[in-house]
Design a protein around this motif. Structure first.
Motif, mmCIF file in Angstrom:
data_model
loop_
_atom_site.group_PDB
_atom_site.id
_atom_site.type_symbol
_atom_site.label_atom_id
_atom_site.label_comp_id
_atom_site.label_asym_id
_atom_site.label_seq_id
_atom_site.Cartn_x
_atom_site.Cartn_y
_atom_site.Cartn_z
ATOM 1 N N HIS A 132 0.812 -1.423 -0.123
ATOM 2 C CA HIS A 132 0.155 -0.169 0.047
ATOM 3 C C HIS A 132 0.878 1.301 0.056
ATOM 4 O O HIS A 132 2.110 1.240 0.407
ATOM 5 N N ARG A 133 0.232 2.424 -0.430
ATOM 6 C CA ARG A 133 1.128 3.666 -0.521
ATOM 7 C C ARG A 133 1.652 4.198 0.792
ATOM 8 O O ARG A 133 2.583 5.083 0.837
ATOM 9 N N GLY A 185 1.373 1.303 -3.912
ATOM 10 C CA GLY A 185 0.121 2.113 -4.337
ATOM 11 C C GLY A 185 -0.965 1.376 -3.684
ATOM 12 O O GLY A 185 -1.150 0.367 -3.533
ATOM 13 N N GLY A 186 -2.119 2.265 -3.537
ATOM 14 C CA GLY A 186 -3.465 1.704 -3.301
ATOM 15 C C GLY A 186 -3.386 1.202 -1.830
ATOM 16 O O GLY A 186 -2.577 1.621 -0.979
ATOM 17 N N THR A 187 -4.281 0.294 -1.808
ATOM 18 C CA THR A 187 -4.372 -0.483 -0.569
ATOM 19 C C THR A 187 -3.862 -1.849 -0.236
ATOM 20 O O THR A 187 -4.190 -2.736 0.691
ATOM 21 N N VAL A 188 -2.899 -2.202 -1.228
ATOM 22 C CA VAL A 188 -2.433 -3.442 -1.146
ATOM 23 C C VAL A 188 -1.859 -4.036 0.018
ATOM 24 O O VAL A 188 -1.121 -3.462 0.464
#
Length: 242
Positions: A132-133, A185-188
């Protein structure tokens, strides 16, 4: 049933750990965060789980040693000075430090070590991870854990063969290198792949984290496993009997 204390209890991981303690049928001894009395928590539990910050590690180890309770450390971004402190504490209490408490990742690391050993130096190894970011360290602790597993399989030191941050005209890939690439990136929650690229074929070993509860469940299992062990530095592989 074990009594487990959580250091870093107010964070997302700390809250997940509290749910995992309950789900496993253990009792939550309480939590400690910045400004809290970790020593008091250590005195009130049978095992500690630490997912706080590297800057707090020395004090947390001191509290665990003072109370004579085992501690599982899942904090990432640790430096050599932190590992030296862990080694010192492990002379007095059981300590388990890992870059990833997932049982699936633990087995993945075992498979990576075996693949690296059996396939040999003709196969290039690359470790790819995405998070996630908001993640602040790179490569991830899990990526480094997998890199260490690959290096162990080859009988080499990762520090001497690690290749990171390629940019520009880098020249040919160094022979025997273990490469790392980090995506954000994102909510990984966590994606890790180890690519072994040989002549005319590739092998990819991967793990996908769909929810941070997998790390919480593994950490609670590991902390409970530590109770009653002899003072030493343990690994998640031992929790699985690998």
């Amino acid at each position: 049933m074990a009594s487990i204390g959580i250091i870093g209890s107010e964070g997302r991981m700390g809250q997940a750990l509290a749910r995992a303690v309950e789900a496993a049928g253990h009792s939550l001894a309480g939590g400690a965060d910045k400004g809290s009395d970790v020593a008091a928590l250590a005195d009130a539990c049978e095992a500690l789980v630490d997912f706080s910050a590297p800057a707090a590690l020395e004090a947390n180890l001191h509290a665990a040693v003072g109370a004579g309770v085992p501690i599982l450390i899942g904090t990432t971004g640790l430096a050599e000075v932190h590992h030296a402190a862990i080694d010192q504490a492990a002379r007095a209490i059981p300590v388990l430090q890992t870059g990833n408490t997932s049982l699936g990742v633990t087995l993945l690391a075992h498979l990576v070590q075996e693949a690296a050993r059996r396939l040999g130096p003709d196969w290039d190894i690359e470790v790819l991870e995405m998070h996630h970011r908001m993640k602040v360290d790179a490569p991830s602790g899990t990526a480094l854990l997998l890199g260490e597993a690959a290096a162990a399989g080859r009988g080499i030191a990762l520090a001497d063969h690690s290749e990171r941050g390629r940019d520009g005209h880098t020249g040919a890939r160094a022979e025997g290198a273990i490469g790392f690439a980090s995506l954000r990136g994102g909510t990984v929650a966590g994606e890790h792949s180890v690519i072994l690229a040989g002549p005319q074929e590739r092998l990819m070993l991967s793990h996908s984290a769909e929810d941070r509860m997998i790390f919480a469940h593994g950490a609670v299992k590991g902390a409970a496993w530590l109770i009653g062990r002899e003072p030493a530095r343990y690994r998640m592989e031992q929790v699985l009997g690998l």
